[in-house]
Design an enzyme around this catalytic site. Structure first.
Site, mmCIF file in Angstrom:
data_model
loop_
_atom_site.group_PDB
_atom_site.id
_atom_site.type_symbol
_atom_site.label_atom_id
_atom_site.label_comp_id
_atom_site.label_asym_id
_atom_site.label_seq_id
_atom_site.Cartn_x
_atom_site.Cartn_y
_atom_site.Cartn_z
ATOM 1 N N ILE A 73 83.473 -41.740 -49.244
ATOM 2 C CA ILE A 73 84.886 -42.108 -48.977
ATOM 3 C C ILE A 73 84.836 -43.537 -49.597
ATOM 4 C CG2 ILE A 73 85.701 -40.226 -47.752
ATOM 5 C CD1 ILE A 73 85.982 -42.154 -45.492
ATOM 6 N N PHE A 115 88.724 -35.847 -43.416
ATOM 7 C CA PHE A 115 88.152 -35.505 -42.037
ATOM 8 C C PHE A 115 86.640 -36.313 -42.122
ATOM 9 C CE2 PHE A 115 90.382 -31.674 -43.098
ATOM 10 C CZ PHE A 115 90.249 -30.848 -41.708
ATOM 11 N N ASP A 119 91.628 -37.264 -29.870
ATOM 12 C CA ASP A 119 92.319 -37.660 -28.398
ATOM 13 C C ASP A 119 91.524 -38.839 -27.944
ATOM 14 O OD1 ASP A 119 89.813 -36.471 -27.656
ATOM 15 O OD2 ASP A 119 90.930 -34.940 -26.450
ATOM 16 N N LYS A 172 87.815 -44.818 -34.660
ATOM 17 C CA LYS A 172 88.646 -43.966 -35.125
ATOM 18 C C LYS A 172 90.014 -44.736 -34.829
ATOM 19 C CE LYS A 172 88.541 -40.395 -36.212
ATOM 20 N NZ LYS A 172 88.398 -39.523 -37.821
ATOM 21 N N ASN A 224 88.717 -31.684 -28.137
ATOM 22 C CA ASN A 224 87.144 -31.264 -28.338
ATOM 23 C C ASN A 224 87.358 -29.913 -29.117
ATOM 24 O OD1 ASN A 224 86.782 -33.134 -26.482
ATOM 25 N ND2 ASN A 224 84.818 -32.517 -26.640
HETATM 26 P P1 NAD Z 1 81.151 -33.657 -38.532
HETATM 27 O O1 NAD Z 1 80.156 -34.842 -38.157
HETATM 28 O O2 NAD Z 1 80.507 -32.311 -38.330
HETATM 29 O O3 NAD Z 1 81.318 -33.755 -40.054
HETATM 30 C C1 NAD Z 1 81.474 -35.051 -40.733
HETATM 31 C C2 NAD Z 1 81.508 -34.794 -42.255
HETATM 32 O O4 NAD Z 1 81.769 -35.878 -42.940
HETATM 33 C C3 NAD Z 1 80.111 -34.256 -42.344
HETATM 34 O O5 NAD Z 1 80.191 -33.421 -43.566
HETATM 35 C C4 NAD Z 1 79.468 -35.605 -43.263
HETATM 36 O O6 NAD Z 1 78.471 -35.614 -44.285
HETATM 37 C C5 NAD Z 1 80.693 -36.229 -43.759
HETATM 38 N N1 NAD Z 1 80.721 -37.829 -44.072
HETATM 39 C C6 NAD Z 1 80.002 -38.756 -43.077
HETATM 40 N N2 NAD Z 1 80.480 -39.975 -43.608
HETATM 41 C C7 NAD Z 1 81.096 -39.802 -44.893
HETATM 42 C C8 NAD Z 1 81.382 -40.791 -45.887
HETATM 43 N N3 NAD Z 1 81.140 -42.049 -45.754
HETATM 44 N N4 NAD Z 1 81.808 -40.349 -47.180
HETATM 45 C C9 NAD Z 1 82.033 -38.885 -47.209
HETATM 46 N N5 NAD Z 1 81.750 -37.841 -46.466
HETATM 47 C C10 NAD Z 1 81.023 -38.349 -45.287
HETATM 48 O O7 NAD Z 1 82.504 -34.048 -37.932
HETATM 49 P P2 NAD Z 1 83.390 -32.816 -37.384
HETATM 50 O O8 NAD Z 1 83.270 -32.738 -35.913
HETATM 51 O O9 NAD Z 1 83.543 -31.799 -38.372
HETATM 52 O O10 NAD Z 1 84.914 -33.706 -37.319
HETATM 53 C C11 NAD Z 1 85.403 -34.219 -38.651
HETATM 54 C C12 NAD Z 1 86.672 -35.052 -38.015
HETATM 55 O O11 NAD Z 1 87.490 -34.782 -37.105
HETATM 56 C C13 NAD Z 1 86.166 -36.482 -37.857
HETATM 57 O O12 NAD Z 1 87.055 -37.366 -38.319
HETATM 58 C C14 NAD Z 1 86.353 -36.551 -36.230
HETATM 59 O O13 NAD Z 1 86.516 -37.735 -35.880
HETATM 60 C C15 NAD Z 1 87.466 -35.325 -35.997
HETATM 61 N N6 NAD Z 1 87.584 -34.765 -34.884
HETATM 62 C C16 NAD Z 1 86.660 -34.058 -34.271
HETATM 63 C C17 NAD Z 1 86.516 -33.368 -33.109
HETATM 64 C C18 NAD Z 1 85.436 -32.517 -32.849
HETATM 65 O O14 NAD Z 1 85.625 -31.967 -31.693
HETATM 66 N N7 NAD Z 1 84.453 -32.524 -33.446
HETATM 67 C C19 NAD Z 1 88.051 -33.485 -32.434
HETATM 68 C C20 NAD Z 1 88.836 -34.278 -32.795
HETATM 69 C C21 NAD Z 1 88.633 -34.788 -34.184
HETATM 70 O O1 DAU Z 2 87.697 -35.025 -27.713
HETATM 71 C C1 DAU Z 2 87.411 -35.149 -29.189
HETATM 72 C C2 DAU Z 2 86.068 -35.478 -29.502
HETATM 73 O O2 DAU Z 2 85.106 -34.475 -28.864
HETATM 74 C C3 DAU Z 2 85.684 -35.784 -31.112
HETATM 75 O O3 DAU Z 2 86.533 -36.814 -31.448
HETATM 76 C C4 DAU Z 2 84.314 -36.078 -31.139
HETATM 77 O O4 DAU Z 2 84.196 -36.037 -32.606
HETATM 78 C C5 DAU Z 2 83.499 -34.803 -30.783
HETATM 79 O O5 DAU Z 2 81.875 -35.278 -30.971
HETATM 80 C C6 DAU Z 2 83.784 -34.561 -29.234
HETATM 81 O O6 DAU Z 2 83.253 -35.780 -28.306
HETATM 82 P P1 DAU Z 2 82.678 -35.773 -26.936
HETATM 83 O O7 DAU Z 2 81.922 -36.830 -26.798
HETATM 84 O O8 DAU Z 2 83.698 -34.969 -26.063
HETATM 85 O O9 DAU Z 2 81.763 -34.288 -27.444
HETATM 86 P P2 DAU Z 2 80.206 -34.074 -26.851
HETATM 87 O O10 DAU Z 2 79.929 -32.617 -27.359
HETATM 88 O O11 DAU Z 2 79.145 -35.024 -27.466
HETATM 89 O O12 DAU Z 2 80.277 -33.951 -25.274
HETATM 90 C C7 DAU Z 2 81.240 -33.075 -24.620
HETATM 91 C C8 DAU Z 2 81.025 -33.464 -23.150
HETATM 92 O O13 DAU Z 2 79.724 -33.005 -22.818
HETATM 93 C C9 DAU Z 2 81.042 -34.946 -23.118
HETATM 94 O O14 DAU Z 2 81.763 -35.280 -21.503
HETATM 95 C C10 DAU Z 2 79.717 -35.317 -22.688
HETATM 96 C C11 DAU Z 2 78.886 -34.272 -22.302
HETATM 97 N N1 DAU Z 2 77.384 -33.823 -22.785
HETATM 98 C C12 DAU Z 2 77.069 -33.847 -24.191
HETATM 99 C C13 DAU Z 2 76.080 -33.778 -24.520
HETATM 100 C C14 DAU Z 2 75.701 -33.810 -26.013
HETATM 101 C C15 DAU Z 2 76.614 -33.512 -21.682
HETATM 102 O O15 DAU Z 2 76.801 -33.565 -20.586
HETATM 103 N N2 DAU Z 2 75.180 -33.410 -22.157
HETATM 104 C C16 DAU Z 2 74.913 -33.589 -23.665
HETATM 105 O O16 DAU Z 2 73.674 -33.361 -23.937
#
Ligand code: NAD
Ligand code: DAU
Length: 368
Positions: free
Chosen positions: A59, A80, A134, A163, A188
């Site tokens: 991007i 995303f 969040d 973010k 999450n």
């Molecule tokens: P992810 O890490 O699974 O996927 C991210 C994607 O972005 C990947 O396909 C990666 O190749 C691509 N990417 C990374 N850097 C890039 C760049 N410079 N240019 C183009 N593509 C690039 O992430 P996700 O969990 O799918 O999260 C997607 C979005 O949602 C993120 O912006 C994240 O902050 C947000 N979000 C995630 C969660 C969650 O729980 N996973 C919750 C709320 C918001």
């Molecule tokens: O809240 C939204 C966010 O949720 C997104 O913006 C992020 O992209 C996404 O990765 C996620 O962040 P968290 O840090 O909450 O997700 P994660 O799955 O890494 O961890 C969830 C919770 O579990 C957190 O309190 C940390 C804990 N954890 C995580 C891992 C990887 C453990 O206890 N053990 C672990 O090994």
């Protein structure tokens, strides 16, 4: 045909959004760098779909983004693309600044310049929707009211700070240049195709391999879980009917302590694939906490519900059961993502944590 430029559409949430958009008949131009988290296997069902145009790229590559806008003239950009894992941001913060801050800034600038060259009628319906989290709001204590759209930003990790910076840039482009932006901040996500560095898939796959299930600290940190399909449906709803310049909170009203989530996964596995070697919960291992670990997140989604009529379709109990089943039934997908780079990450992140808590703190953590 409606066309959207979706960035990060090969990741966990982006790929779910792309699959939903194609089902709604929207042409998708999918710009993804294919970092360790990007996986074309997530989009295997679109392999022969001429209206899913996949482009590997960054991007932050202004020339490439400009070319895609000129070629496809999308009605919306849905951003995303991000570095998304908090633990990685603690070890390599600059990577998060590069994509989440600088990458978003470049994307915004190129889109703004492109829009300025369009005839006014053509530009009117265009939207730039930025996907956020969040975590920008900081951490809640038990009993604090849930975050609303007006809660002040207070990010506490390099990930959430990056973010938050990108959200501020998106709003600044609205104020300064009149870019028609929308923002969503979601809790999450869980569901199929989540990269197994995140808690839920990590625990499922470690359990199946009879490896330790690493729980940070005492496992009492609380997250608000939402099925990825419900998140993507909310994003579509905001894009269709959201008010320009506004942000919308998205959440699952499913707050759970981490230890409760881990124990539920263990119980589901005991039922679906009994191991014969004792309950999976025996594998739970308390490890050194994440530095600066946010205690609790919770989202107030009243604005999205009342203005746009969104409701989640999955409840956490059945959604988690379906997710566990998905990982059991998609072993090829799992093996493809557990490459050498993945194993290296697991070694880096967990080797230094060690198993510091004993059975006594397990009982304590469970009750607190
Ligand atoms: P992810 O890490 O699974 O996927 C991210 C994607 O972005 C990947 O396909 C990666 O190749 C691509 N990417 C990374 N850097 C890039 C760049 N410079 N240019 C183009 N593509 C690039 O992430 P996700 O969990 O799918 O999260 C997607 C979005 O949602 C993120 O912006 C994240 O902050 C947000 N979000 C995630 C969660 C969650 O729980 N996973 C919750 C709320 C918001
Ligand atoms: O809240 C939204 C966010 O949720 C997104 O913006 C992020 O992209 C996404 O990765 C996620 O962040 P968290 O840090 O909450 O997700 P994660 O799955 O890494 O961890 C969830 C919770 O579990 C957190 O309190 C940390 C804990 N954890 C995580 C891992 C990887 C453990 O206890 N053990 C672990 O090994």
């Amino acid at each position: 045909m409606n066309c959207q430029l979706v960035t990060g559409g090969a990741g966990f949430i982006g790929s779910c959004y792309v699959l939903q958009a194609r089902r709604r008949g929207i042409r998708v131009v999918n710009l993804d760098k294919l970092t360790y988290a990007g996986n074309l296997g997530n989009l295997a069902s679109l392999r022969n779909d001429p209206d899913h145009v996949f482009v590997q790229g960054d991007i932050g590559n202004a020339e490439l983004v400009r070319h895609l806008l000129d070629t496809w003239r999308p009605d919306a950009v849905v951003n995303f693309a991000a570095e998304s894992h908090v633990d990685r941001s603690i070890l390599d913060p600059e990577a998060f600044v590069r994509t989440n801050v600088l990458g978003t800034a470049t994307l915004l600038r190129v889109v703004k310049d492109w829009l300025a060259r369009l005839a006014p009628g053509q530009a009117q319906a265009f939207r730039f929707l930025h996907i956020s989290t969040d975590e920008v709001f900081g951490a809640l204590a038990p009993g604090d009211p849930a975050f609303t759209e007006t809660t002040p930003y207070s990010p506490r990790s390099p990930y959430s700070a990056s973010k938050a910076a990108s959200d501020h840039l998106v709003r600044a482009f609205r104020e300064t240049y009149g870019l028609p932006v929308l923002l969503t901040n979601c809790s999450n996500n869980y569901g199929p195709r989540q990269f197994p560095e995140k808690l839920i898939p990590l625990v499922i796959l470690n359990a199946l391999d009879r490896k330790p299930l690493p729980v940070y600290g005492q496992g009492m940190n609380v997250r608000d879980w939402l099925h990825v399909e419900d998140h993507c449906a909310a994003v579509a709803r905001v894009l269709e009917g959201g008010r320009v310049g506004e942000s919308y909170n998205i959440g699952g009203r499913a707050e759970r302590a981490n230890i409760e989530v881990v124990r539920t996964i263990c119980a589901l596995l005991d039922e679906l694939v009994p191991s014969g070697q004792g309950p999976y919960a025996d594998l739970i291992t308390y490890v050194t906490d994440r530095p600066g670990h946010d205690f609790r997140y919770a989202m107030n989604c009243t604005k999205l519900e009342t203005e746009l009529g969104w409701r989640p379709r999955h409840d956490f109990a059945s959604g988690l059961r379906d997710t566990v089943r998905w990982y059991l039934e998609n072993r090829d997908w799992v093996e493809n993502v557990r490459t050498g780079a993945y194993r290296q990450w697991i070694a880096v992140n967990y080797a230094s944590r060690g198993a510091v808590c004993d059975a006594a703190s397990d009982a304590q953590g469970g009750k607190a």
